[in-house]
Design a protein around this motif. Structure first.
Motif, PDB file in Angstrom:
ATOM      1  N   ALA A 219      -7.583  -5.094  -2.113  1.00  0.00           N
ATOM      2  CA  ALA A 219      -7.890  -5.989  -0.992  1.00  0.00           C
ATOM      3  C   ALA A 219      -6.642  -6.426  -0.237  1.00  0.00           C
ATOM      4  O   ALA A 219      -6.647  -6.487   0.999  1.00  0.00           O
ATOM      5  N   TYR A 220      -5.573  -6.741  -0.957  1.00  0.00           N
ATOM      6  CA  TYR A 220      -4.421  -7.387  -0.333  1.00  0.00           C
ATOM      7  C   TYR A 220      -3.162  -6.524  -0.283  1.00  0.00           C
ATOM      8  O   TYR A 220      -2.202  -6.880   0.404  1.00  0.00           O
ATOM      9  N   ALA A 221      -3.132  -5.420  -1.027  1.00  0.00           N
ATOM     10  CA  ALA A 221      -1.990  -4.495  -0.988  1.00  0.00           C
ATOM     11  C   ALA A 221      -2.522  -3.073  -0.941  1.00  0.00           C
ATOM     12  O   ALA A 221      -2.252  -2.261  -1.844  1.00  0.00           O
ATOM     13  N   PRO A 222      -3.283  -2.727   0.096  1.00  0.00           N
ATOM     14  CA  PRO A 222      -3.956  -1.422   0.130  1.00  0.00           C
ATOM     15  C   PRO A 222      -2.998  -0.236   0.139  1.00  0.00           C
ATOM     16  O   PRO A 222      -3.343   0.834  -0.362  1.00  0.00           O
ATOM     17  N   GLN A 223      -1.815  -0.412   0.697  1.00  0.00           N
ATOM     18  CA  GLN A 223      -0.856   0.699   0.700  1.00  0.00           C
ATOM     19  C   GLN A 223      -0.468   1.065  -0.722  1.00  0.00           C
ATOM     20  O   GLN A 223      -0.450   2.252  -1.094  1.00  0.00           O
ATOM     21  N   ILE A 224      -0.154   0.057  -1.542  1.00  0.00           N
ATOM     22  CA  ILE A 224       0.216   0.303  -2.934  1.00  0.00           C
ATOM     23  C   ILE A 224      -0.972   0.890  -3.700  1.00  0.00           C
ATOM     24  O   ILE A 224      -0.821   1.843  -4.475  1.00  0.00           O
TER      25      ILE A 224
ATOM     26  N   ASP B 191       3.642 -12.050  -6.161  1.00  0.00           N
ATOM     27  CA  ASP B 191       3.352 -13.366  -5.574  1.00  0.00           C
ATOM     28  C   ASP B 191       2.980 -13.227  -4.102  1.00  0.00           C
ATOM     29  O   ASP B 191       1.968 -13.782  -3.650  1.00  0.00           O
ATOM     30  N   TYR B 192       3.794 -12.494  -3.349  1.00  0.00           N
ATOM     31  CA  TYR B 192       3.515 -12.318  -1.921  1.00  0.00           C
ATOM     32  C   TYR B 192       2.328 -11.396  -1.691  1.00  0.00           C
ATOM     33  O   TYR B 192       1.517 -11.618  -0.787  1.00  0.00           O
ATOM     34  N   ALA B 193       2.205 -10.353  -2.516  1.00  0.00           N
ATOM     35  CA  ALA B 193       1.166  -9.348  -2.289  1.00  0.00           C
ATOM     36  C   ALA B 193      -0.228  -9.876  -2.605  1.00  0.00           C
ATOM     37  O   ALA B 193      -1.180  -9.606  -1.859  1.00  0.00           O
ATOM     38  N   VAL B 194      -0.345 -10.639  -3.705  1.00  0.00           N
ATOM     39  CA  VAL B 194      -1.677 -11.050  -4.168  1.00  0.00           C
ATOM     40  C   VAL B 194      -1.796 -12.551  -4.388  1.00  0.00           C
ATOM     41  O   VAL B 194      -2.738 -13.190  -3.890  1.00  0.00           O
ATOM     42  N   MET B 195      -0.882 -13.131  -5.124  1.00  0.00           N
ATOM     43  CA  MET B 195      -1.078 -14.502  -5.607  1.00  0.00           C
ATOM     44  C   MET B 195      -1.212 -15.515  -4.475  1.00  0.00           C
ATOM     45  O   MET B 195      -1.978 -16.476  -4.581  1.00  0.00           O
TER      46      MET B 195
END
Length: 346
Positions: free
Chosen positions: A211-216, A249-253
């Motif tokens: 959802a929040y880091a689709p590239q990874i 932290d930035y990607a998901v939390m």
């Protein structure tokens, strides 16, 4: 449901130079003079909640042999070697995708390799509570540390309630504050130190990364077909460096609505500086702390002397200094200036 523990062990600990170096960073060193490295203490701390065969270590390629040497109980195929450091989100994603392929229902704890927890029984109980919570819910739990001082060197977690030992919703994550802000956090009572320890079900974290880091997530999906095959190393070298370089932290939390915190006073420290290490070793009557086989102090006060080698070290007349020696490197620095050690050793 099986518990897996993922240990992130890729940092270089540059603030503990000269003991910690890029060749042998602090997680592989007996920093406290107790006969065990920090990563060995980390595995020991999690032993009550995880079978030995369910530990995973994510580290740099050049540290794989160190991990094998210090942690022979961990299966070699569960020592994951990053071709290059891409911060904690790709690190966690790689471990999570691999664990899911092996154990699709896994409950996971992710932890740094290089922290210290003195209240180990309370820690194990806290982790067990978090694991029971994520086993039944699509939730992420972060471990908070009840602050004992207005610390400016740690990030903070703002909770909806000031409850210790219970799972409560997280309002937001805050970056390292200035002193006045940290004093306010301490007085407020709803703020906890961020220990960087996370608990989740494998399906939950993979869903949040999608959802929040689709590239990874896309890179991991492409890489997954090679897991546990002879092609994995080549594919990892091809694909992993293309991951966005970003912290979890930035990607998901900071984006997910599913974050809870469980906070306790666990006598925790990230051991991120010589000063923080000093506070966890018994001092003499002049508030000097020494680690080494033969350290002799004369007329010294408030000093920390650390030698990694079996040699005699004599120090006279210093007040408020760090003296740290390792192999061909020597540091003599005022404790008040230790924040500059990274610059001095560059």
């Amino acid at each position: 449901m099986n518990t897996h523990v993922v240990i992130m062990a890729g940092g270089i600990g540059s603030r503990l130079w000269p003991l910690s170096t890029p060749e042998v960073p602090k997680q592989f060193i007996d920093v406290l003079g107790v006969g065990k490295s920090l990563i060995q203490l980390t595995v020991e701390r999690f032993a009550p909640v995880c079978e030995p065969g369910n530990f995973w270590v994510v580290t740099g390629e050049k540290y794989v042999e160190l991990v094998k040497e210090q942690l022979p109980q961990i299966p070699a195929e569960q020592i994951l070697a990053e071709p290059e450091g891409r911060n904690t989100a790709p690190c966690i994603a790689y471990a999570s995708w691999k664990i899911q392929k092996k154990d699709p229902e896994a409950n996971i704890v992710v932890t740094p390799a290089d922290a210290l927890v003195l209240k180990t029984q309370e820690f194990a109980e806290t982790i067990a509570k978090a694991l029971a919570f994520t086993a039944e819910r699509d939730a992420i739990v972060t471990v908070g540390i009840a602050p004992t001082r207005p610390e400016t060197g740690y990030g903070y977690i703002h909770a909806t309630e000031a409850l210790h030992g219970q799972l409560v919703k997280v309002s937001e994550f805050r970056e390292k504050p200035d002193l006045d802000t940290a004093i306010g956090y301490l007085e407020d009572g709803h703020y906890f130190w961020n220990a960087g320890i996370f608990v989740w079900n494998v399906g939950t974290i993979i869903g949040e990364l999608r959802a929040y880091a689709p590239q990874i997530a896309g890179v991991m999906d492409e890489l997954a077909s090679a897991f546990f095959t002879e092609k994995e190393s080549a594919e990892l070298h091809r694909l992993f460096p293309t991951c966005e370089k970003i912290s979890i932290d930035y990607a998901v939390m900071e984006k997910s609505p599913r974050i809870y915190v469980i906070a306790e006073d666990l006598a925790w420290s990230d051991l991120g500086s010589w000063g923080s290490v000093q506070t966890h070793i018994e001092a003499d009557e002049d508030n000097n702390v020494t680690v080494g086989s033969d350290v002799r102090l004369f007329g010294c006060r408030d000093c920390f002397v650390h030698t990694a080698e079996e040699k005699t070290v004599v120090v006279e007349g210093l007040d408020g200094y760090i003296v740290a020696e390792s192999k061909d490197r020597l540091l003599i620095c005022r404790l008040s200036q230790e924040q500059h050690i990274k610059e001095y050793s560059a």
